[in-house]
Design a protein around this motif. Structure first.
Motif, PDB file in Angstrom:
ATOM      1  N   ASN A 173       0.803  -1.226   0.000  1.00 19.70           N
ATOM      2  CA  ASN A 173       0.000   0.000   0.000  1.00 19.70           C
ATOM      3  C   ASN A 173       0.835   1.276   0.000  1.00 19.70           C
ATOM      4  OD1 ASN A 173      -2.380  -1.315  -0.126  1.00 19.70           O
ATOM      5  ND2 ASN A 173      -2.580  -1.503   2.097  1.00 19.70           N
ATOM      6  N   ARG A 174       2.146   1.105   0.079  1.00 21.83           N
ATOM      7  CA  ARG A 174       2.984   2.308   0.131  1.00 21.83           C
ATOM      8  C   ARG A 174       2.948   3.084  -1.184  1.00 21.83           C
ATOM      9  NH1 ARG A 174       8.343   1.045   3.671  1.00 21.83           N
ATOM     10  NH2 ARG A 174       7.250   0.661   5.624  1.00 21.83           N
ATOM     11  N   LYS A 175       2.549   2.402  -2.277  1.00 24.19           N
ATOM     12  CA  LYS A 175       2.423   3.141  -3.541  1.00 24.19           C
ATOM     13  C   LYS A 175       1.441   4.296  -3.388  1.00 24.19           C
ATOM     14  CE  LYS A 175      -1.165   0.158  -5.465  1.00 24.19           C
ATOM     15  NZ  LYS A 175      -1.385  -1.024  -6.280  1.00 24.19           N
ATOM     16  N   PHE A 176       0.428   4.070  -2.525  1.00 29.91           N
ATOM     17  CA  PHE A 176      -0.558   5.152  -2.350  1.00 29.91           C
ATOM     18  C   PHE A 176       0.055   6.344  -1.629  1.00 29.91           C
ATOM     19  CE2 PHE A 176      -3.313   1.329  -2.570  1.00 29.91           C
ATOM     20  CZ  PHE A 176      -3.879   1.635  -3.814  1.00 29.91           C
TER      21      PHE A 176
ATOM     22  N   LYS B 171      17.180  -7.401   1.367  1.00 24.95           N
ATOM     23  CA  LYS B 171      15.999  -6.769   1.946  1.00 24.95           C
ATOM     24  C   LYS B 171      16.429  -5.464   2.607  1.00 24.95           C
ATOM     25  CE  LYS B 171      12.271  -9.907   2.663  1.00 24.95           C
ATOM     26  NZ  LYS B 171      12.692 -11.235   2.149  1.00 24.95           N
ATOM     27  N   LEU B 172      15.577  -4.458   2.490  1.00 19.33           N
ATOM     28  CA  LEU B 172      15.966  -3.156   3.029  1.00 19.33           C
ATOM     29  C   LEU B 172      15.846  -3.081   4.548  1.00 19.33           C
ATOM     30  CD1 LEU B 172      14.843  -0.587   0.364  1.00 19.33           C
ATOM     31  CD2 LEU B 172      17.096  -0.793   1.396  1.00 19.33           C
ATOM     32  N   THR B 173      15.343  -4.159   5.116  1.00 17.27           N
ATOM     33  CA  THR B 173      15.323  -4.195   6.581  1.00 17.27           C
ATOM     34  C   THR B 173      16.676  -4.660   7.110  1.00 17.27           C
ATOM     35  OG1 THR B 173      14.337  -6.362   6.309  1.00 17.27           O
ATOM     36  CG2 THR B 173      12.857  -4.567   6.874  1.00 17.27           C
ATOM     37  N   ASP B 174      17.445  -5.100   6.155  1.00 16.07           N
ATOM     38  CA  ASP B 174      18.733  -5.681   6.506  1.00 16.07           C
ATOM     39  C   ASP B 174      19.805  -4.583   6.415  1.00 16.07           C
ATOM     40  OD1 ASP B 174      21.143  -6.986   6.370  1.00 16.07           O
ATOM     41  OD2 ASP B 174      20.772  -7.798   4.350  1.00 16.07           O
ATOM     42  N   ASN B 175      20.599  -4.430   7.472  1.00 13.72           N
ATOM     43  CA  ASN B 175      21.543  -3.314   7.571  1.00 13.72           C
ATOM     44  C   ASN B 175      22.583  -3.318   6.457  1.00 13.72           C
ATOM     45  OD1 ASN B 175      20.599  -1.812   9.621  1.00 13.72           O
ATOM     46  ND2 ASN B 175      21.657  -2.980  11.219  1.00 13.72           N
TER      47      ASN B 175
ATOM     48  N   MET C 192      13.306   3.573  -1.648  1.00 15.86           N
ATOM     49  CA  MET C 192      13.651   2.668  -0.554  1.00 15.86           C
ATOM     50  C   MET C 192      12.463   2.468   0.370  1.00 15.86           C
ATOM     51  SD  MET C 192      17.483   4.121   0.021  1.00 15.86           S
ATOM     52  CE  MET C 192      18.009   3.186   1.447  1.00 15.86           C
ATOM     53  N   TYR C 193      11.745   3.542   0.549  1.00 16.45           N
ATOM     54  CA  TYR C 193      10.535   3.438   1.360  1.00 16.45           C
ATOM     55  C   TYR C 193       9.555   2.460   0.728  1.00 16.45           C
ATOM     56  CZ  TYR C 193       5.904   4.743   3.044  1.00 16.45           C
ATOM     57  OH  TYR C 193       4.630   4.695   3.526  1.00 16.45           O
ATOM     58  N   ARG C 194       9.370   2.597  -0.566  1.00 17.08           N
ATOM     59  CA  ARG C 194       8.455   1.704  -1.264  1.00 17.08           C
ATOM     60  C   ARG C 194       8.916   0.249  -1.168  1.00 17.08           C
ATOM     61  NH1 ARG C 194       6.391  -1.907  -2.881  1.00 17.08           N
ATOM     62  NH2 ARG C 194       5.102  -2.318  -4.730  1.00 17.08           N
ATOM     63  N   GLU C 195      10.233   0.088  -1.136  1.00 14.11           N
ATOM     64  CA  GLU C 195      10.760  -1.265  -1.132  1.00 14.11           C
ATOM     65  C   GLU C 195      10.971  -1.808   0.285  1.00 14.11           C
ATOM     66  OE1 GLU C 195      10.851  -3.208  -3.750  1.00 14.11           O
ATOM     67  OE2 GLU C 195       9.984  -1.516  -4.841  1.00 14.11           O
ATOM     68  N   GLY C 196      10.393  -1.153   1.272  1.00 17.73           N
ATOM     69  CA  GLY C 196      10.365  -1.767   2.587  1.00 17.73           C
ATOM     70  C   GLY C 196      11.105  -1.034   3.687  1.00 17.73           C
ATOM     71  N   MET C 197      11.788   0.057   3.354  1.00 20.26           N
ATOM     72  CA  MET C 197      12.449   0.803   4.417  1.00 20.26           C
ATOM     73  C   MET C 197      11.397   1.434   5.323  1.00 20.26           C
ATOM     74  SD  MET C 197      14.955   4.056   3.914  1.00 20.26           S
ATOM     75  CE  MET C 197      13.589   5.140   3.603  1.00 20.26           C
ATOM     76  N   SER C 198      11.745   1.532   6.596  1.00 23.96           N
ATOM     77  CA  SER C 198      10.779   2.072   7.548  1.00 23.96           C
ATOM     78  C   SER C 198      10.367   3.490   7.177  1.00 23.96           C
ATOM     79  CB  SER C 198      11.385   2.068   8.948  1.00 23.96           C
ATOM     80  OG  SER C 198      10.572   2.830   9.797  1.00 23.96           O
TER      81      SER C 198
ATOM     82  N   LEU D 169      11.362  11.311   9.780  1.00 20.44           N
ATOM     83  CA  LEU D 169      12.496  12.001  10.380  1.00 20.44           C
ATOM     84  C   LEU D 169      13.087  13.007   9.405  1.00 20.44           C
ATOM     85  CD1 LEU D 169      14.383   9.215  12.353  1.00 20.44           C
ATOM     86  CD2 LEU D 169      13.011  11.103  13.248  1.00 20.44           C
ATOM     87  N   GLY D 170      13.162  12.602   8.153  1.00 17.37           N
ATOM     88  CA  GLY D 170      13.655  13.523   7.125  1.00 17.37           C
ATOM     89  C   GLY D 170      12.811  14.779   7.073  1.00 17.37           C
TER      90      GLY D 170
END
Lengths: 620, 441
Positions: free
Chosen positions: A6-9, B139-143, B179-185, B191-192
């Motif tokens: 859902n982040r695409k939204f 995975k972007l959760t991975d450091n 990165m956000y789309r691909e799973g980063m918090s 914060l940005g």
């Protein structure tokens, strides 16, 4: 809940949100942002005023009195003024440091707009300055025009133009003027400002970021001001000024039938070109100097209205007395030198002889009869009635009132009336109501006392006598553009209180004055000149020499008044100068033909060479 | 679905809408460049002495490059992602040794033309970035992945900073969105945002004084953050269950620390690191300075041009500010090209432009989301986010909401490297998309 799917939204929402914010911002900027809309106009467009040519001024014969000549204005762009030493620049431009700072310290968009610093530079001055200022980008010269007075005459009449005063700019509700504009500030230039100035044109241009014109948007031509034709005769004017060189005083010559002023000289004069262009700023103080005892800046012909008329006033007294019936042309009084002194002369057995010899006791008696009619027992009350009647009659000769005419600063003079003696005279302690009588004010009888006249009023008096009883208001304008002036003020005949039949004895007397009286110096070969000398008494200096005249006796062409201050006798200086002026004019219009007489040339030489500037010199 | 044999060499399933939008932007851009150079005695459209003439050439090259890309199998790009990336990094290093033009080492001079490698760094980084994130077990959760990803971005960013070319560097921030789309918090984005807000506020209130001089500039923010912290601790104690309190308190401490550090360091950076020029640009945007003839000149001129367009605009070739002969708008055909568009077509034109641009971004996201290939999806997001950042900064700059930063408007601005670079980026994506029905990669 926060499925990565859902982040695409979220990302789409960010895109759309920014898009909406920018649309909102664009709505503001493109519709409501007046500040930037105004700024766009300020930086990209300019409305340039095209100043019209000011009207040219001609004399009555078509000679140019005032015209325009190309000149240059120096402009400074404050934003480009950098390293230059402002003190040095100020000195170079002959400007005070304050004047320069005022230009350099403008704010906002004005900083990138060239500001006018000096106007009316000659081409040589411009080239010399350009050479010295070549290092800096802040200085530019633009073409403009300035007034030029080719004959160098009639400075007082023509006046001058100068940068508009803040007060006049405030009054300019039609919004014609801008700061630094030139306007007529005195004389004809001032009075006929609206006729001379023309219509301002406009050029709407698009400029680049350096302020350079790039594209013309709109053009509205300037329409030159109307030319002006004056009643002045340039040759006569120039001649008058030459005759009055090294003297203090004035000449006013009037065409009696029309009231046209042929010449108005005020001496000492100055070159009107002194004030043209930037000259006013530079030379103003040298002419308008409060310490100048010669009062060069003043137009004495109209400004000095405190001259007492002296013996000339006897003409008016005689005329009024005959009209009022207190004497007739054959009335005689003994010249017993009481209460006024007189010189030795034949018995004044009639008006003509009395005037011819300027008998003081005679006119004492005339004035006495005018004021004391015996209508009241009390001398005070009787004098009061008599003075009012006399005063009204005197005013009908254009005395004691300012002419409604095109001469700025024309003054009233003074004809004492009842209020004057009740409340104003003597100045420190006025007589008060019913506390004065003929016996206290009889010096008015011979034109001394409290009567004050300006030379133009005396010239007009000569015109009234020449016309046998009426005058047209003296004026300068003959035509505006191509149309002759039809101003009611100048066409109307103003009748004096004296009927024309009473003038003949006075005129005969005036002719005798010239033929074998005090003004023999005023004779012109083959012309019947009528005149009357006057001597305006000065207590501690030489008296003023005054003469009024008209000629020829029948069908007069010119009426004139000449004042030579400290010239002592009217016949010594004023009369010959007046005759030379009249002769010059009559020759010009063809009334006199043939060569000039030796006598005339000698008079002219004497007038040219004499210096009468010392108030006490023995100049007989 | 085969229709004719003629176009067989081109892949099927090219997204026609995207081609249309691309063509529209390129064409309208060219018309705007032409208009801004317009004078009555103009040489032909193809004169190489004029910007529009060169732009015609660049568009021609772009079309050729685009067609070539469409002919190349997507596998090529995927397989050679790192090679291409590495090649561009070498160019970015090499360009630093060229003579400076306007104070920046950004261009290779080739005859009358110049090449700006940083424009190509965008698609190259995108290739490598998509390759990295789509690799198995990343995975972007991975450091470790995060480290590689950030390093991949930092390398070109640092090299471009050295040129210096701050505008292009800013674009690399756009990868954060990917990165956000691909799973980063999402916290990092927040914060940005927090950092950005605090930075702006610090500059905005830098001269403000509270409590009789006791609190000044950033200290006001610090004091405010402390108060907020105290209140939130109080609220947490009252409302949050004991077990979860610790995480909440730690978050509050984070916020406090970030606020204090950012606020104070902004002050330091603003005062000691920024040159006057940069400081002034911020001050102009925040309305702290109104100096239209001085430091605020560029923005005042560009906003004046746009504002003067009004609702319907002045009409084509009628601009009185955004035209070379008047020279009122700086960088008329490159960074400030939107001025000409806004002045000539007014609010109607500029809103249409924004709608079209956002439509393009949405379309790219939609295409990205329909991919089975993770690589293509990431590539698509990168494309959308890069284009978005250019839009955000460029349009924001000319309408006065972002400080002046030199950055072109994609497909629209004059400039060979820019238009060719963006064409490559978009067309690789379109080629990859055309293969969406192929086997899963």
């Amino acid at each position: 809940m926060d499925s990565v799917q859902n982040r695409k939204f979220v990302i789409l929402a960010i895109f759309i949100l920014v898009g909406m914010i920018y649309v909102t911002r664009l709505i503001y900027v493109q519709i409501f942002d007046e500040d930037h809309k105004k700024w766009a106009l300020t930086v990209s467009q300019r409305s340039l005023r095209i100043l019209p040519d000011r009207g040219v001024v001609f004399d009555r014969n078509g000679k140019v009195l005032v015209k325009n000549e190309n000149s240059y204005d120096l402009c400074i762009t404050p934003a480009d003024f950098g390293e230059e030493d402002s003190a040095e620049i100020g000195q170079l431009l002959n400007m005070s440091i304050e004047e320069l700072r005022a230009i350099l310290n403008v704010t906002g968009i004005e900083r990138i707009v060239p500001q006018k610093a000096i106007s009316g530079l000659e081409i040589e001055e411009m080239e010399s300055l350009q050479h010295q200022l070549i290092e800096s980008e802040a200085f530019h010269f633009i073409e403009s025009s300035k007034r030029v007075y080719p004959g160098r005459i009639a400075a007082h009449v023509l006046g001058f133009t100068g940068i508009i005063q803040p007060k006049q700019l405030e009054r300019d509700t039609a919004n014609y003027y801008r700061e630094q504009d030139f306007v007529g500030r005195s004389g004809i230039e001032q009075v006929y400002e609206e006729e001379l100035r023309g219509l301002i044109g406009y050029r709407q241009i698009i400029k680049d970021n350096k302020g350079q014109e790039k594209q013309l948007v709109e053009y509205d031509t300037a329409i030159a001001g109307n030319n002006l034709t004056l009643t002045i005769d340039a040759d006569l004017q120039e001649y008058g000024e030459q005759l009055m060189v090294n003297k203090i005083g004035s000449i006013v010559a009037i065409q009696p039938q029309t009231g046209e002023i042929l010449s108005m000289v005020s001496a000492p004069g100055y070159d009107p070109n002194l004030f043209s262009g930037d000259g006013l700023r530079k030379n103003y103080d040298s002419i308008f100097n409060p310490k100048d005892t010669l009062q060069t800046s003043k137009n004495k012909a109209i400004y000095n209205d405190t001259y007492r008329p002296g013996s000339i006033f006897k003409l008016v007294q005689a005329l009024i007395a005959m009209q009022e019936g207190v004497i007739d042309s054959t009335t005689g009084f003994p010249c017993n030198k009481i209460p006024m002194n007189c010189h030795n002369h034949p018995h004044p057995s009639n008006v003509k002889i009395a005037i011819q010899h300027s008998c003081n006791p005679y006119f004492y008696n005339v004035y006495r009869r005018l004021l004391l009619r015996g209508e009241r027992k009390s001398h005070f009350l009787d004098s009061r009635i008599g003075l009012t009647r006399w005063e009204n009659a005197v005013r009908s000769f254009g005395l004691g009132t300012a002419f409604e005419t095109d001469i700025p600063g024309v003054k009233t003079g003074n004809v004492p009336d009842t209020t004057f003696y009740d409340e104003e005279f003597p100045r420190n302690k006025p007589y008060g109501r019913n506390r004065w009588a003929f016996s206290m004010i009889y010096s008015n009888a011979i034109g001394e006392g409290e009567i004050g006249v300006a030379p133009i009023q005396m010239a007009n008096l000569a015109a009234i006598i020449a016309n046998r009883g009426w005058y047209r208001t003296p004026h300068f304008v003959k035509a505006v553009g191509d149309s002759l002036i039809k101003d009611e003020r100048y066409i109307r005949k103003n009748y004096s209180a004296v009927e024309s039949k009473y003038f003949e004895p006075v005129i005969s007397a005036m002719e005798s004055v010239v033929v074998n009286g005090t003004a023999r110096n005023a004779q012109i070969d083959s012309v019947r000149v009528c005149g009357k000398t006057g001597t305006v008494e000065n207590k501690s200096f030489n008296d003023h020499s005054v003469f009024i005249a008209f000629a020829p006796r029948e069908d007069p062409e010119i009426a004139i008044a000449v004042y030579v201050e400290y010239g002592t006798w009217g016949g010594t200086w004023a009369a010959p100068i007046a005759s030379l002026m009249m002769e010059k004019y009559l020759r010009q219009i063809g009334s006199i033909q043939g060569a000039r007489s030796e006598k005339s040339l000698a008079k002219e030489k004497r007038a040219f060479e004499s210096v009468i500037l010392d108030k006490n010199a023995d100049i007989r | 679905m085969r229709t004719s044999g003629r176009l067989d060499i081109f892949p099927k399933r090219i997204d026609n809408l995207m081609l249309l939008i691309y063509a529209a932007f390129v064409l309208l851009g060219l018309l705007t460049i032409y208009s801004s150079a317009y004078t009555a005695d103009l040489p032909s459209l193809f004169s190489l002495e004029k910007e529009y003439g060169k732009q015609v050439l660049y568009i021609g090259i772009s079309i050729v490059v685009g067609m070539i890309i469409l002919l190349i199998d997507g596998k090529f790009f995927i397989n050679y992602s790192y090679h291409i990336y590495g090649f561009i990094i070498l160019l970015l290093i090499a360009v630093l040794f060229t003579p400076a033009v306007k104070g920046a080492h950004s261009w290779f001079k080739l005859g009358g033309f110049s090449l700006q490698p940083s424009e190509f760094a965008k698609f190259a980084t995108t290739l490598a970035f998509a390759k990295l994130l789509s690799s198995p077990n990343r995975k972007l959760t991975d450091n470790k992945t995060r480290f590689y990803a950030v390093s991949l971005l930092m390398m070109p960013a640092v090299l471009i900073t050295l040129q210096p070319d701050p505008g292009t560097v800013l674009v690399f921030v756009s990868f954060l969105l990917v990165m956000y789309r691909e799973g980063m918090s999402g916290i990092i984005l927040l914060l940005g945002l927090l950092v950005a807000v605090i930075t702006v506020m610090t500059i905005f209130i830098r001269d403000s004084v509270l409590l009789w001089g006791l609190l000044q500039g950033p200290w006001i923010l610090v004091a405010f953050a402390c108060m907020l912290f105290a209140v939130s601790i109080f609220v947490i104690r009252k409302t949050v269950r004991k077990r979860q309190r610790k995480t909440q308190v730690v978050r509050a401490i984070y916020v406090l620390v970030i606020t204090v550090v950012v606020s104070l360091s902004t002050k330091l950076v603003h005062e000691h690191v920024f040159s006057d020029r940069h400081r002034d640009r911020f001050d102009v945007i925040l309305g702290l300075i109104d100096d239209k003839t001085g430091v605020g000149y560029n923005q005042a001129q560009s906003m004046a041009a746009i504002a003067s367009g009004g609702i319907v605009g002045k009409g084509y070739r009628n601009a009185t500010l955004s035209n070379d002969q008047f020279n009122q708008v700086p960088e008329q055909s490159t960074d400030f090209i939107f001025c000409g568009w806004g002045e000539e077509w007014g609010l109607i034109g500029s809103v249409l432009f924004i709608v079209l641009y956002i439509t393009m971004l949405i379309r790219i996201i939609m295409i990205a989301e329909r991919q089975r290939s993770q690589y293509t999806r990431i590539f698509g997001y990168c494309t959308a986010c890069i284009l978005f950042f250019h839009f955000l900064i460029n349009i924001g700059m000319v309408i006065g909401v972002v400080p002046v930063v030199g950055i072109p408007l994609p497909f629209f601005s004059y400039g060979g490297s820019s238009i060719i670079g963006f064409t490559i980026l978009l067309f690789i994506f379109l080629r990859l998309d055309s293969e969406r029905m192929d086997v899963l990669r």
